[in-house]
Enzyme design. Structure first.
Site, PDB file in Angstrom:
ATOM      1  CB  CYS A 130      -0.927  -0.021   1.221  1.00 20.49           C
ATOM      2  SG  CYS A 130      -1.937   1.461   1.341  1.00 20.49           S
ATOM      3  CB  CYS A 133      -0.679   2.478   4.017  1.00 20.60           C
ATOM      4  SG  CYS A 133      -2.178   1.878   3.267  1.00 20.60           S
ATOM      5  CG  ASP A 134       3.124   1.063   4.443  1.00 23.80           C
ATOM      6  OD1 ASP A 134       2.622   1.503   5.482  1.00 23.80           O
ATOM      7  OD2 ASP A 134       2.967  -0.101   4.043  1.00 23.80           O
TER       8      ASP A 134
END
Ligand code: NAP
Length: 300
Positions: A130, A133-134
């Site tokens: 992701c 997200c990261d």
């Protein structure tokens, strides 16, 4: 007893909840993790009618609020089985059994893995599925994205604004994703395409250090990277229901455009249904269709 239990709180499931509530049905949405499904990984949705730009998280939050405001109930438990009792259905979670007149399976899909030896153990230590997200953990660092679909192309674009350098590794020489996305990538000076190539090993000490990439011609290259974002597609999340509902060879529910599964009172909506176009707009469309069919079924 509920009228409709919707398994999955992604765009298809939450849209089905809206349509179910607007038909005055008692609706429960069971979601395993958090609402939104795959779309929360998209930083900027540009192809949803009227909304020229909206993040996947905003889209999901607004849809969730809309369904809740209309009276849909949300419970955060993973559905692991369905019992067909004829006129009613039981949906089993680890904690409870819920009963409804009809069920919509809108479970979407999970990340496909590359299947490399230490892939699982490096998640959170350099390997991610992701980018939104990261991605921020890799500011001014070097990363690679693997895949050639829209997710990989969008991930590479997103990461090119954060990381110093982005390798985009794809196993063919043309992308599956949209031309518009591919064209934007070519304009980014810090993206390097590594085509006709597969990631064949992940080299790590405590964290990922580099990836081994093997070209179709047999040549091997080692790319020093801090992060690898794997975006090689999705696997439908239908296996828990395979006892009851037919699946095709790829694991999708072969429900037609009317979302019928072949089992009376059980419907499929969204990315876990066999179909040609898997987009946000077709997921919400499935939700509307499935709920409308369910309402017809319940009302006899
Ligand atoms: P996808 O379209 O299925 O693409 C998967 C990519 O991974 C393909 O390029 C495939 O290569 C490659 N691949 C598959 N298995 C591999 C393996 N073992 N090793 C190396 N490469 C592998 O998946 P996606 O990008 O996640 O997209 C899923 C659906 O969501 C698509 O319909 C997509 O259009 C849609 N989507 C839409 C948006 C948007 O509208 N904003 C955003 C993201 C996704 P090949 O091409 O060679 O098969």
């Amino acid at each position: 007893m509920y009228d409709i239990i919707i398994i999955g709180g992604g765009p298809a499931g939450m849209t089905a909840a809206i349509y179910g509530r607007r038909a005055a049905k008692k609706v429960l949405v069971l979601e395993a993790l958090s609402c939104g499904g795959q779309i929360i990984n998209t930083p900027d949705i540009e192809n949803y009618p009227v909304e020229e730009h909206i993040s996947g998280i905003d889209f999901s939050n607004r849809l969730h609020k809309q369904a809740e405001n209309l009276g849909a109930e949300f419970v955060f438990e993973k559905a692991v089985d369905i019992n067909d009792l004829g006129d009613s259905k039981e949906v089993i979670t680890a904690k409870n059994t819920y009963t409804a007149k009809a069920v919509i399976i809108a479970t979407g899909s999970a990340n496909r893995k590359l299947g490399l030896e230490n892939e699982d153990s490096l998640v959170g230590r350099g390997v991610s599925y992701c980018a939104t997200c990261d991605g921020n953990f890799y500011r001014n660092k070097t990363v690679a994205v693997v895949g050639g679909g829209n997710t990989a192309l969008e991930d590479a674009l997103y990461l090119s604004d954060i990381a110093a350098k982005v390798y985009l590794i794809h196993r063919r020489d043309s992308f599956r994703g949209e031309e518009a996305n591919a064209a934007k990538l070519s304009e980014k000076p810090n993206i390097e395409f590594v085509l006709n190539s597969n990631v064949t090993a992940l080299n790590a000490e405590k964290r990922l250090k580099s990836v081994e990439v093997t070209n179709k011609d047999g040549s091997v290259r080692t790319l020093e990277v801090n992060g690898l974002f794997i975006a090689v597609g999705r696997i439908p999340e239908n296996m828990n229901f395979a006892r009851l509902v037919e699946l095709d060879e790829a694991g999708y529910i072969p429900a037609g455009e009317n979302c019928h599964t072949g089992v009376p009172g059980i419907y499929a909506a969204g990315d876990n249904r066999a179909k040609e176009v898997r987009q946000l707009v077709t997921a919400v469309s499935d939700g509307a269709v499935a709920a409308t069919e369910v309402v017809k079924y319940i009302n006899g």
